[in-house]
Design an enzyme around this catalytic site. Structure first.
Site, mmCIF file in Angstrom:
data_model
loop_
_atom_site.group_PDB
_atom_site.id
_atom_site.type_symbol
_atom_site.label_atom_id
_atom_site.label_comp_id
_atom_site.label_asym_id
_atom_site.label_seq_id
_atom_site.Cartn_x
_atom_site.Cartn_y
_atom_site.Cartn_z
ATOM 1 N N ASP A 175 1.568 -7.753 2.027
ATOM 2 C CA ASP A 175 2.722 -6.937 1.638
ATOM 3 C C ASP A 175 3.924 -7.212 2.548
ATOM 4 O O ASP A 175 5.049 -6.842 2.212
ATOM 5 C CB ASP A 175 2.387 -5.446 1.792
ATOM 6 C CG ASP A 175 1.853 -4.810 0.519
ATOM 7 O OD1 ASP A 175 2.274 -5.241 -0.570
ATOM 8 O OD2 ASP A 175 1.031 -3.880 0.633
ATOM 9 N N LYS A 217 -2.943 -6.123 -10.513
ATOM 10 C CA LYS A 217 -3.171 -7.030 -9.384
ATOM 11 C C LYS A 217 -4.545 -7.675 -9.489
ATOM 12 O O LYS A 217 -4.707 -8.868 -9.240
ATOM 13 C CB LYS A 217 -3.011 -6.270 -8.060
ATOM 14 C CG LYS A 217 -1.567 -5.863 -7.797
ATOM 15 C CD LYS A 217 -1.376 -4.973 -6.589
ATOM 16 C CE LYS A 217 0.089 -4.535 -6.527
ATOM 17 N NZ LYS A 217 0.436 -3.798 -5.321
ATOM 18 N N GLN A 272 -2.500 0.285 -1.331
ATOM 19 C CA GLN A 272 -1.500 0.696 -2.325
ATOM 20 C C GLN A 272 -0.815 2.000 -1.892
ATOM 21 O O GLN A 272 -1.482 2.970 -1.540
ATOM 22 C CB GLN A 272 -2.182 0.858 -3.697
ATOM 23 C CG GLN A 272 -1.233 1.069 -4.863
ATOM 24 C CD GLN A 272 -0.418 -0.158 -5.238
ATOM 25 O OE1 GLN A 272 -0.767 -1.290 -4.909
ATOM 26 N NE2 GLN A 272 0.683 0.037 -5.923
HETATM 27 N N1 L34 Z 1 1.207 -1.476 -0.689
HETATM 28 N N2 L34 Z 1 2.205 -0.411 -2.473
HETATM 29 C C1 L34 Z 1 1.962 -1.551 -1.795
HETATM 30 N N3 L34 Z 1 2.446 -2.749 -2.190
HETATM 31 C C2 L34 Z 1 3.202 -2.855 -3.304
HETATM 32 O O1 L34 Z 1 3.726 -4.021 -3.667
HETATM 33 C C3 L34 Z 1 3.462 -1.690 -4.063
HETATM 34 N N4 L34 Z 1 4.168 -1.711 -5.232
HETATM 35 C C4 L34 Z 1 5.070 -0.607 -5.525
HETATM 36 C C5 L34 Z 1 4.259 0.685 -5.386
HETATM 37 N N5 L34 Z 1 3.331 0.653 -4.269
HETATM 38 C C6 L34 Z 1 2.974 -0.469 -3.602
HETATM 39 C C7 L34 Z 1 3.679 -2.186 -6.417
HETATM 40 O O2 L34 Z 1 2.661 -2.851 -6.489
HETATM 41 C C8 L34 Z 1 5.479 -0.893 -6.955
HETATM 42 N N6 L34 Z 1 4.467 -1.814 -7.447
HETATM 43 C C9 L34 Z 1 4.337 -2.238 -8.789
HETATM 44 C C10 L34 Z 1 3.424 -3.205 -9.189
HETATM 45 C C11 L34 Z 1 3.308 -3.593 -10.523
HETATM 46 C C12 L34 Z 1 4.115 -3.040 -11.484
HETATM 47 C C13 L34 Z 1 5.022 -2.064 -11.103
HETATM 48 C C14 L34 Z 1 5.139 -1.675 -9.768
HETATM 49 C C15 L34 Z 1 3.970 -3.443 -12.909
HETATM 50 O O3 L34 Z 1 3.051 -4.142 -13.252
HETATM 51 N N7 L34 Z 1 4.897 -2.988 -13.803
HETATM 52 C C16 L34 Z 1 4.879 -3.288 -15.222
HETATM 53 C C17 L34 Z 1 4.613 -2.049 -16.070
HETATM 54 C C18 L34 Z 1 3.425 -1.259 -15.670
HETATM 55 C C19 L34 Z 1 3.233 -0.026 -16.541
HETATM 56 O O4 L34 Z 1 3.018 -0.200 -17.757
HETATM 57 O O5 L34 Z 1 3.307 1.104 -16.007
HETATM 58 C C20 L34 Z 1 6.263 -3.790 -15.643
HETATM 59 O O6 L34 Z 1 6.349 -4.500 -16.651
HETATM 60 O O7 L34 Z 1 7.237 -3.447 -14.989
#
Ligand code: L34
Length: 286
Positions: free
Chosen positions: A120, A53, A97
């Site tokens: 959010d 982020k 988060q």
């Molecule tokens: N308050 N909490 C709040 N807002 C959110 O919108 C979230 N979420 C979820 C968990 N908690 C939160 C996120 O940000 C899930 N989440 C989130 C954000 C980014 C990614 C995954 C979940 C992400 O960047 N995923 C990458 C891989 C990351 C890795 O290598 O572990 C992907 O390609 O899916």
């Protein structure tokens, strides 16, 4: 053989359009959008997501304010920080988060965030607005899923949509967004009697439970669109979704991978919401 919906690529397009719009917005108003992210404790997955982020904020031309707090933070301390950010005119979006350490109430923290800065869209006021279809922000993950569906040229209208999972942050709002686009929506959960059958009836299947490889190929209708919101680690510590990709992919017409599917979209939609919050702050239309 399914076509892959490339979330990474689509997210990059969304981020580029936010970046370009932000440049205009800054020139027009002199306001730089600012996002404050609060991370309590040291959950390794949360650290990665928060890091993604921050990177996206900088790329978009936003100010990024990170508040990394120890797991021992009290509820009062956390609420005080939220109130300080509510009053700070350089902060247009506030995100705490999740999940929080167990001794903290996410419900109370979310309720303390100003609805105008709730990028959010978790605040009860914003949840209510989404329910009636009159909103400024949509929750980032379900909004990202809709964007993926639209980008693939898929129409929801009249389709049977099955959402597996009923969380406040994904499952419930996801069902509502599909309903707004005239899908016929079923929400499944841990007490659902015949999950396989419910899934097999879906033209559009969204898996958001948090159980690695729960959805297997035999639970998927031939030609269905399969969206995998899961973010799990398998027995080897490898990131995997709620869908068993190897058996699902041959059945689906479209499928999202993990990683590189919904995750990057969550981050991209957060940038969009933060720009919207800054625009509303500056007295502009969203
Ligand atoms: N308050 N909490 C709040 N807002 C959110 O919108 C979230 N979420 C979820 C968990 N908690 C939160 C996120 O940000 C899930 N989440 C989130 C954000 C980014 C990614 C995954 C979940 C992400 O960047 N995923 C990458 C891989 C990351 C890795 O290598 O572990 C992907 O390609 O899916």
């Amino acid at each position: 053989m399914a076509a892959l919906i490339n979330g990474k690529e689509i997210a990059q397009r969304v981020r580029e359009s936010v970046r370009a719009e932000t440049e205009d917005f800054k020139a027009r108003t002199g306001v730089t959008p600012g996002l404050a992210v609060i991370l309590v404790g040291d959950d390794p997955a949360s650290k990665i997501y928060v890091g993604n982020k921050k990177k996206a904020c900088i790329e978009a031309g936003f100010n990024s304010f990170e508040h990394i707090l120890p797991a021992s933070t009290t509820q009062e301390e956390l609420i005080r920080l939220v109130e300080r950010l509510n009053a700070d005119p350089s902060v247009h979006g506030i995100l705490c988060q999740l999940p929080l350490p167990k001794h903290l109430s996410s419900r109370d923290v979310i309720a303390a965030i100003s609805p105008k800065k709730d990028v959010d869209a978790f605040h009860p006021q914003n949840v209510g607005k989404i329910m009636i279809g009159d909103y400024d922000f949509l929750p980032c993950t379900p909004a990202g899923v809709m964007e993926l569906i639209h980008s693939a040229g898929i129409s929801v209208e009249g389709k049977r949509c099955t959402v597996v999972g009923r969380s406040d942050i994904v499952g419930k709002p996801m069902a509502m967004l599909l309903l707004h686009e005239n899908g016929t929506v079923t929400v499944c959960h841990s007490r659902t009697k015949n999950l396989a059958e419910e899934c097999r009836s879906a033209d559009i299947l969204v898996a958001a439970v948090g159980k690695a490889k729960l959805i297997t190929g035999d639970m998927i209708k031939e030609g269905a669109v399969v969206i995998d919101v899961g973010m799990n680690r398998d027995e080897n510590g490898k990131l995997c979704g709620d869908v068993d990709f190897a058996t699902a992919e041959p059945k689906a017409s479209y499928i999202t991978p993990v990683p590189g599917g919904v995750g990057p979209m969550t981050v991209a939609m957060l940038m969009k919401n933060t720009l919207t919050a800054a625009k509303l702050f500056a007295g502009e239309e969203k």
